[in-house]
Design a protein around this motif. Structure first.
Motif, PDB file in Angstrom:
ATOM      1  N   VAL A  80      33.817  26.346 -12.402  1.00 29.26           N
ATOM      2  CA  VAL A  80      33.867  27.797 -12.615  1.00 29.26           C
ATOM      3  C   VAL A  80      32.947  28.209 -13.761  1.00 29.26           C
ATOM      4  O   VAL A  80      32.168  29.165 -13.656  1.00 29.26           O
ATOM      5  N   THR A  81      33.024  27.462 -14.871  1.00 28.90           N
ATOM      6  CA  THR A  81      32.229  27.800 -16.048  1.00 28.90           C
ATOM      7  C   THR A  81      30.741  27.665 -15.768  1.00 28.90           C
ATOM      8  O   THR A  81      29.941  28.530 -16.139  1.00 28.90           O
ATOM      9  N   ARG A  82      30.362  26.570 -15.091  1.00 27.59           N
ATOM     10  CA  ARG A  82      28.935  26.379 -14.792  1.00 27.59           C
ATOM     11  C   ARG A  82      28.429  27.480 -13.868  1.00 27.59           C
ATOM     12  O   ARG A  82      27.318  27.997 -14.042  1.00 27.59           O
ATOM     13  N   SER A  83      29.238  27.859 -12.897  1.00 28.06           N
ATOM     14  CA  SER A  83      28.853  28.938 -11.984  1.00 28.06           C
ATOM     15  C   SER A  83      28.660  30.237 -12.753  1.00 28.06           C
ATOM     16  O   SER A  83      27.660  30.942 -12.565  1.00 28.06           O
ATOM     17  N   LEU A  84      29.616  30.549 -13.619  1.00 27.44           N
ATOM     18  CA  LEU A  84      29.543  31.788 -14.393  1.00 27.44           C
ATOM     19  C   LEU A  84      28.336  31.794 -15.335  1.00 27.44           C
ATOM     20  O   LEU A  84      27.691  32.828 -15.526  1.00 27.44           O
ATOM     21  N   ARG A  85      28.035  30.651 -15.913  1.00 27.52           N
ATOM     22  CA  ARG A  85      26.886  30.581 -16.821  1.00 27.52           C
ATOM     23  C   ARG A  85      25.592  30.869 -16.071  1.00 27.52           C
ATOM     24  O   ARG A  85      24.717  31.591 -16.578  1.00 27.52           O
ATOM     25  N   MET A 125      23.682  28.297 -22.657  1.00 29.49           N
ATOM     26  CA  MET A 125      23.103  26.968 -22.461  1.00 29.49           C
ATOM     27  C   MET A 125      23.418  26.002 -23.593  1.00 29.49           C
ATOM     28  O   MET A 125      22.999  24.845 -23.557  1.00 29.49           O
ATOM     29  N   GLY A 126      24.150  26.485 -24.591  1.00 27.04           N
ATOM     30  CA  GLY A 126      24.514  25.625 -25.705  1.00 27.04           C
ATOM     31  C   GLY A 126      25.541  24.574 -25.307  1.00 27.04           C
ATOM     32  O   GLY A 126      26.339  24.780 -24.392  1.00 27.04           O
ATOM     33  N   ASN A 127      25.520  23.453 -26.000  1.00 22.17           N
ATOM     34  CA  ASN A 127      26.422  22.341 -25.685  1.00 22.17           C
ATOM     35  C   ASN A 127      27.699  22.443 -26.529  1.00 22.17           C
ATOM     36  O   ASN A 127      27.862  21.753 -27.536  1.00 22.17           O
ATOM     37  N   ALA A 137      31.250  32.410 -21.377  1.00 23.07           N
ATOM     38  CA  ALA A 137      30.761  32.830 -20.059  1.00 23.07           C
ATOM     39  C   ALA A 137      31.579  34.000 -19.515  1.00 23.07           C
ATOM     40  O   ALA A 137      31.022  34.985 -19.013  1.00 23.07           O
ATOM     41  N   VAL A 138      32.900  33.904 -19.592  1.00 20.41           N
ATOM     42  CA  VAL A 138      33.768  34.976 -19.104  1.00 20.41           C
ATOM     43  C   VAL A 138      33.545  36.251 -19.901  1.00 20.41           C
ATOM     44  O   VAL A 138      33.450  37.353 -19.336  1.00 20.41           O
ATOM     45  N   SER A 139      33.446  36.128 -21.211  1.00 18.24           N
ATOM     46  CA  SER A 139      33.258  37.302 -22.075  1.00 18.24           C
ATOM     47  C   SER A 139      31.946  38.015 -21.763  1.00 18.24           C
ATOM     48  O   SER A 139      31.904  39.254 -21.645  1.00 18.24           O
ATOM     49  N   ILE A 140      30.873  37.254 -21.623  1.00 21.49           N
ATOM     50  CA  ILE A 140      29.566  37.853 -21.336  1.00 21.49           C
ATOM     51  C   ILE A 140      29.574  38.525 -19.971  1.00 21.49           C
ATOM     52  O   ILE A 140      29.044  39.635 -19.803  1.00 21.49           O
ATOM     53  N   PHE A 141      30.213  37.892 -18.991  1.00 21.40           N
ATOM     54  CA  PHE A 141      30.282  38.470 -17.647  1.00 21.40           C
ATOM     55  C   PHE A 141      31.036  39.804 -17.679  1.00 21.40           C
ATOM     56  O   PHE A 141      30.611  40.789 -17.057  1.00 21.40           O
ATOM     57  N   ILE A 142      32.141  39.858 -18.407  1.00 17.95           N
ATOM     58  CA  ILE A 142      32.926  41.097 -18.514  1.00 17.95           C
ATOM     59  C   ILE A 142      32.113  42.185 -19.209  1.00 17.95           C
ATOM     60  O   ILE A 142      32.126  43.358 -18.795  1.00 17.95           O
ATOM     61  N   ILE A 143      31.367  41.812 -20.248  1.00 15.79           N
ATOM     62  CA  ILE A 143      30.525  42.785 -20.948  1.00 15.79           C
ATOM     63  C   ILE A 143      29.485  43.382 -19.998  1.00 15.79           C
ATOM     64  O   ILE A 143      29.244  44.596 -20.005  1.00 15.79           O
ATOM     65  N   TYR A 421      17.269  18.461 -23.170  1.00 15.89           N
ATOM     66  CA  TYR A 421      17.564  18.981 -21.830  1.00 15.89           C
ATOM     67  C   TYR A 421      18.479  20.180 -21.935  1.00 15.89           C
ATOM     68  O   TYR A 421      19.545  20.106 -22.550  1.00 15.89           O
ATOM     69  N   PHE A 422      18.050  21.290 -21.352  1.00 17.08           N
ATOM     70  CA  PHE A 422      18.803  22.547 -21.435  1.00 17.08           C
ATOM     71  C   PHE A 422      19.575  22.740 -20.140  1.00 17.08           C
ATOM     72  O   PHE A 422      18.995  22.870 -19.063  1.00 17.08           O
ATOM     73  N   LYS A 423      20.899  22.733 -20.250  1.00 22.60           N
ATOM     74  CA  LYS A 423      21.732  22.799 -19.056  1.00 22.60           C
ATOM     75  C   LYS A 423      22.780  23.894 -19.193  1.00 22.60           C
ATOM     76  O   LYS A 423      23.128  24.306 -20.296  1.00 22.60           O
TER      77      LYS A 423
END
Length: 424
Positions: A80-85, A125-127, A137-143, A421-423
């Motif tokens: 879920v988190t990777r998808s949202l990112r 993309m931060g680790n 990710a959730v917070s940014i999506f809601i914003i 590597y940026f993931k």
């Protein structure tokens, strides 16, 4: 870089994103060689292969990322988190040019936008630990959603769909199918999606039309976009979106076929030559089926037709089979390093190669060749630095794109050497 990576898949990804960067950054959009442009409507150019190849490659990579197929709450949260990112990174591209800061204009506004880009890029993309990744990710999506539907003028027509958004959605669904079902079920789901989508577009007319059609703006997919994405679509059309809602469904089938190919490559019961042969045969069959279906359901990227899915996954499978044989079986790696350094770091290219040109276009100054005119920085670099050296404007436009790719290649080589590597 992990030793168990499939080098041919990384090279394939690198080839694809390098070509994408060339396609997206010509010196002038008015002077581009036809193969470097999308087809006008029906049909398929080399450029139309970039997006489906990414989705296919992502599908193949799923089985390598989760070879044991263990499923629990932790795994679900990671998916879920990777998808949202990915979705959030994609949406940010569309917000970037609309950000307003305390009445700033010109270069100060561009600098402010770039600072926000750095913050958002680091957040997505931060680790960090898993919990913080999810929270950010959730917070940014809601914003994003609040801004898009807040009535604020700057954001009331911001586009919400996009390439990374579709990739994120497909990744989420394909990953869950891979973990929760067997290969037979995955195949049946893919087939069901392709036939179901074909039935929808050819048997169900868009409201207001007596018969079905596959034309721009009047097909069922366009109608769904106009209702559910009103005001938040691709600005060129404003009536439909090439990465719209309904056309995302067949893209899921593209990802599932990639998942199936990935499981073939991970099959310990087969020797590598058998895997290459089976991929080769599967690729040819998919291409043929796509061309046959094209007769009654035209290959079309904007609609992401079922024939387009079969045709492009066939070409992708065929390409991977050749790369797999040459690189992983025959151990012939000469000339692949360039594509490898692009392939292991696709997300940073995806993100910044969209942002940097936008930022350069926002920086304008008096045009030295026209007393009363203005020119932006990106156009100036092309007009003054590249165009004068070529009599053929198409060659000049292509060379500009190649120079941009060269700059990225230097940066990516540095990241590769430093194992950066940026993931998502």
């Amino acid at each position: 870089m992990s030793k168990d990576r499939l080098i041919s898949l990384d090279v394939f990804r690198g080839l694809t994103i390098l070509f994408m960067t060339i396609v997206n950054n010509p010196g002038s959009w008015s002077t581009v060689y036809p193969p470097l442009l999308h087809s006008e409507w029906h049909g398929c150019t080399p450029t139309d292969l970039v997006f489906p190849f990414f989705i296919f490659i992502m599908g193949v990579a799923i089985s390598f990322a989760m070879p044991t197929k263990s499923y629990d709450n932790t795994t679900f949260n990671k998916i879920v988190t990777r998808s949202l990112r990915m979705i959030c990174l994609g949406i940010f591209f569309n917000f970037f040019g609309k950000i307003q800061l305390f009445g700033l204009e010109g270069i100060p506004l561009v600098i402010g936008r770039l600072l926000i880009t750095a913050i958002v890029g680091y957040a997505l993309m931060g680790n960090f630990n898993a919990k913080l990744k999810t929270y950010l990710a959730v917070s940014i999506f809601i914003i994003y959603l609040i801004l898009a539907y807040s009535g604020i003028k700057s954001y009331e027509i911001v586009r919400l769909p996009g390439v990374l958004q579709r990739i994120g959605i497909v990744y989420f669904i394909a990953s869950l199918l891979y973990l929760k079902t067997n290969q037979r079920t995955q195949l049946l789901v893919a087939v069901g999606i392709l036939f179901g989508y074909w039935a929808l577009l050819t048997l169900v007319p868009a409201p207001g039309f007596e018969i079905t059609n596959l034309e721009k703006g009047t097909n069922l997919a366009a109608w769904v976009d106009s209702v559910l994405l009103k005001g938040h679509m691709w600005e060129v059309t404003k009536t439909w979106d090439p990465e719209g809602i309904l056309s995302t469904i067949p893209a899921i089938a593209e990802g599932i076929i990639g998942v199936l190919i990935g499981q073939l490559l991970n099959n310990a019961k087969l020797i590598r030559s058998q895997k290459a042969t089976q991929m080769l045969i599967a690729g040819i069959i998919l291409i043929v089926l796509g061309q046959i279906w094209n007769i009654i359901f035209p290959i079309n990227k904007a609609l992401w037709t079922s024939s387009y899915v079969l045709y492009t996954t066939g070409l992708a499978t065929l390409t991977l089979s050749v790369l797999y044989y040459c690189i992983d079986i025959a151990d012939y790696k000469k000339g692949t390093k360039l594509f490898l350094i692009w392939g292991v770091n696709p997300m940073i290219v995806f993100f910044l190669s969209e942002i940097i040109p936008q930022a350069m276009v926002m920086i304008s100054f008096p045009n030295p060749k026209i007393a009363t005119g203005q020119i932006n920085l990106l156009d100036y670099l092309y007009v003054a630095g590249v165009q004068p050296f070529f009599s053929n404007p198409m060659n000049a436009s292509l060379v500009f794109a190649l120079l941009y790719v060269s700059i990225w290649s230097v940066m990516l080589a540095y990241f590769y050497k430093k194992k950066m590597y940026f993931k998502v």
